[in-house]
Design an enzyme around this catalytic site. Sequence first.
Site, PDB file in Angstrom:
ATOM      1  N   ASP A 132      46.713  47.588   7.769  1.00 16.15           N
ATOM      2  CA  ASP A 132      46.892  48.851   8.503  1.00 16.15           C
ATOM      3  C   ASP A 132      48.353  49.277   8.474  1.00 16.15           C
ATOM      4  OD1 ASP A 132      47.672  46.698  10.099  1.00 16.15           O
ATOM      5  OD2 ASP A 132      47.157  47.704  11.975  1.00 16.15           O
ATOM      6  N   ARG A 164      54.827  45.975  12.225  1.00 19.07           N
ATOM      7  CA  ARG A 164      54.757  45.443  13.582  1.00 19.07           C
ATOM      8  C   ARG A 164      53.918  44.161  13.606  1.00 19.07           C
ATOM      9  NH1 ARG A 164      51.226  50.482  15.496  1.00 19.07           N
ATOM     10  NH2 ARG A 164      49.152  49.689  14.992  1.00 19.07           N
ATOM     11  N   ASP A 165      53.629  43.668  14.798  1.00 22.29           N
ATOM     12  CA  ASP A 165      52.936  42.382  14.930  1.00 22.29           C
ATOM     13  C   ASP A 165      51.423  42.531  14.720  1.00 22.29           C
ATOM     14  OD1 ASP A 165      52.381  43.888  17.124  1.00 22.29           O
ATOM     15  OD2 ASP A 165      53.059  42.430  18.607  1.00 22.29           O
ATOM     16  N   GLU A 166      51.041  43.239  13.663  1.00 20.44           N
ATOM     17  CA  GLU A 166      49.623  43.516  13.451  1.00 20.44           C
ATOM     18  C   GLU A 166      49.241  43.200  12.004  1.00 20.44           C
ATOM     19  OE1 GLU A 166      48.340  46.964  15.424  1.00 20.44           O
ATOM     20  OE2 GLU A 166      46.275  46.751  14.762  1.00 20.44           O
ATOM     21  N   ASP A 218      40.155  52.101   8.471  1.00 17.81           N
ATOM     22  CA  ASP A 218      41.270  52.833   7.865  1.00 17.81           C
ATOM     23  C   ASP A 218      41.021  53.132   6.383  1.00 17.81           C
ATOM     24  OD1 ASP A 218      42.081  51.705  10.283  1.00 17.81           O
ATOM     25  OD2 ASP A 218      44.155  51.488   9.668  1.00 17.81           O
ATOM     26  N   TRP A 245      33.911  51.439  11.694  1.00 15.19           N
ATOM     27  CA  TRP A 245      34.819  50.439  11.121  1.00 15.19           C
ATOM     28  C   TRP A 245      34.005  49.436  10.284  1.00 15.19           C
ATOM     29  CZ3 TRP A 245      37.317  53.935  13.558  1.00 15.19           C
ATOM     30  CH2 TRP A 245      38.697  53.984  13.544  1.00 15.19           C
ATOM     31  N   GLU A 260      51.310  56.696  11.569  1.00 14.47           N
ATOM     32  CA  GLU A 260      50.054  56.335  12.237  1.00 14.47           C
ATOM     33  C   GLU A 260      49.537  57.487  13.095  1.00 14.47           C
ATOM     34  OE1 GLU A 260      50.533  53.015  14.905  1.00 14.47           O
ATOM     35  OE2 GLU A 260      48.382  52.614  14.927  1.00 14.47           O
ATOM     36  N   HIS A 280      51.386  53.921   8.058  1.00 16.54           N
ATOM     37  CA  HIS A 280      49.949  53.705   8.160  1.00 16.54           C
ATOM     38  C   HIS A 280      49.301  54.634   7.136  1.00 16.54           C
ATOM     39  CE1 HIS A 280      49.144  51.234  11.662  1.00 16.54           C
ATOM     40  NE2 HIS A 280      47.881  51.630  11.701  1.00 16.54           N
TER      41      HIS A 280
END
Length: 934
Positions: free
Chosen positions: A510, A514-516, A523, A575, A791, A807
């Site tokens: 995604d 960041r912490d993802e 997506d 999703w 994003e 994103h």
Amino acid sequence: MNSLWARITVASLLGLASLPASAQTETGQTKIQPQRLECEFRASPQGIDATQPRLNWVLDSTAASTDVRGVKATAYQVLVSSAPELLKEDQGDLWDSGKVRSSHPLRAIYAGRPLRSWQAYCWKVRVWDQEGRPSLWSPAASWTMGLLSDHDWKNAKWIGMKAVEPTPAAGEKPSDGHPLAARQLRREFDVRGQIRSATVAFCGLGLSELYINGVKVGDEVLSPPLTEYNKRAIYVVHEVTSLLRDGRNAVGAWLGNGRYWAPRHKVPTSTRTFGPPKLRLILRIENQDGGLRYIVSDESWKVTDQGPIRANNEYDGEQYDARLELTGWAEPGYDDGAWKPVEVLPPPGEKLSARNIAPIRVIEHRRPIAKKNPKEGVYVFDMGQNLVGWCRLRVHGPAGTTVQLRHAETLQPDGMLYVANLRSARCTDHYTLKGGGIEVYEPRFTYHGFRYVEITGYPGEPAADALEACVVHDDLEPAGDFQCSNELLNRIHANCRWGIRGNYRSIPTDCPQRDERQGWLGDRAAGCHGEMQLFNVAAFYEKWLTDMADTQRPEGSVSDVCPSYWPLYNDNVTWAGTIALIPAWLREQYGDNRFIVRHYAAMRAWVEHMLGYLAHDRMPRDSYGDWCVPPEDPHLIHSKDPARKTNGELIGTAYFEHILRLMSQYAVLAGKPGDAARYTALAERMKAAFNKRFFDDAAARYDNGTQTSSLLPLSFGLAPQRRRDAVFAALVAKIEGQSKSHVGVGLIGVQHLMHVLSDHGRPDLALRIATQPDYPSWGYMANKDATTIWELWNGDTADPAMNSGNHVMLIGDLLPWLYEYLAGIRADPATPGYDRIVLKPVFVRGLDFVRAWRETMAGRITSQWSRKDGAVVWNVSVPIGGVATVYLSAKEPSKVLESDKPAAEAPGVRLLRQAKDAVVYEIGSGTYSFHIAE
Ligand code: BGC
């Protein structure tokens, strides 16, 4: 060399093998000049485990002079040999397909003798044209097989170090993250006699690098690919003959944490962790006399975690202390007396599979465009582009000095880094100098999404060349490029490409910063179709489908994030349903039914599971709505205004109905006619229920009338035929009125916006939206200095809690619109894989020119048009072997010329029919120049 035309493209496919070849053709009266043909692959695929790989080839279009038209390939012959000498003699000892007449003569599925583990194969191909004349043989191409059975691993064990003492990063809460120091493993061995070949297969989890006699094996980074580790891990294979020497040798492996030892345990959500890093390896050495010897990972190896990489974490960065370098550790003769014997660890999961996708590599280097000094001792470098990778640092200074590199996407007004949107990810590398000369450092086991880099602790002022950015992602073949007369649109296209590249991390992530950094399914539901315009993603997405199947629970549920490092089994349609959407795009673009057949069982299991939720023939399962619509307040992440929100049941029902229709087609291909009939019947019922519940006939709108609630029924063909125009008119009124011709949709609606507008006769409105310079739009992002896609539409003002600068989910159907509509290059869904090409350019008012090329399964197609003096000139070329149906928006055939003649009389052009709003022709291979009076 004109790189657009002089190269031979070889389609890389299917996770089944991506095999280069090329062919030269002689045609007609005109002899096609033989070309020096160059293979697009940087290396032949090594270590695949497909037992029936698909072989692809493309004919060299540069060879065709413009006056040769309509060259068709009608048949092919493939030879696969176990040795180059045999192939030279035209002997296919493994497979000689013979002359095969085929409707898709540019690909074949291997059907020779069984392929064997470790073996190298070479192959070549020739084709016949429509007059029955054979081409020359293509140059030879090759591939090697991996390990087809677990027995091939002999007694190789999983080895590593059990202890998991955390080394907290600076300022870290010890409760989360635990970035372990990298492990180094080694062993020595003797080689005697002449080596014929040496090949190594290994899997080092989470991340690994292998060295033989001090030299790195291969050039990939962040290897191996991410997987659902408890189900499957991926090994890589390399030919290493030249690295071995007579006598004493050493092999050494670095092991980093990657996602195997989770970067986070609880923040921002529960993250799965799989255990301490581990290695399995087998080195196969074949002597000239045929003797075989294997070096395997076992108790004879030694390990240390006292080397220079003190901590490594994909989100936080790497801590490297050069004073602790273990010089010579991967070479023979190193004193490993202080190292420990390895421990044998349990295998990670059920399967060890070959890497059938392209590796991740450092793709390019970029120099900074500016350096600022916003505070004493703080230097901020601007790389000029939001990119993904890391920095190479050059430094000279006293031993023990620690240089810190922090990465961020944007700056604060005071020139310091803006890091709030990185959440808990520190994105910081530390390098401690050993002293004594120029030191160059690049991290191994982390990556960052950034444009700006802050250096602190540097001894003195860093020079402009102290830092260089390394751009890192899956090394996928480019598949297209686009340009037009609107500069803003060109910038948006470039931003899309950068965003897409950076989010390839062996899965589509995604975001990269960041912490993802997770593989969120929703997506990419339509996004993957856009990506297919830019890169050959066949093998990449097939691998992701395998990840999805691996996450699937026995009852059929699929995680919203795959691999399920965040196990989110929400059973929502938009999703998880991506599992059933991607195969259709893959089949259309790459023309192989096996995408469907192989994944049918997993798709069916998911659909059957979801059917349990059906209520009144509607599907109530939706978790995210039309995610990230432009909100009413620029500081919001999600709108709170009910009028902007699309009913979740409407979204779930529309998508599930569409998925059932796809499933019905898939079922036919998978040989399940019973399923096909059942899914069609269910879809019919759902369509009726959808309109009954949501359609407001009088107002020609659905439910509360959001743009997305009209886009979905128009896109999926749910709107009643008699009211389609009215529904569309109401949608347009809303876009033009309420949104002032700007984007008014989120992740769901934006997958349909551009094509629905164009399909219903308003490409001009699509163009207005696509080229808006102000909020909310892609152009707004670009005008706010974005070099990727955000994003959020309001990414410059919204809360940093969910506000990535890179994103790809809001790209929606923009890319297919550029390539398939504006440039008009499409696959015909009825003949997938470009067996028949559709050329349907939209000469939209507002653009002066469009130029694009696409590398397709048929070869390279180019389309360029420009408008002048009340006419459009459209230059197009179709590769040798291709046939295209051409749709030109002219009122009658007399308005269309080709090379100054009435098109219908031009050589190679056949008038098929006059449709309502287009004249339809058929053209074969060649280059054409159409003139269309407007
Ligand atoms: C991710 C998205 C994802 C979404 C769904 C976000 O945090 O970044 O890309 O699709 O969550 O909830």
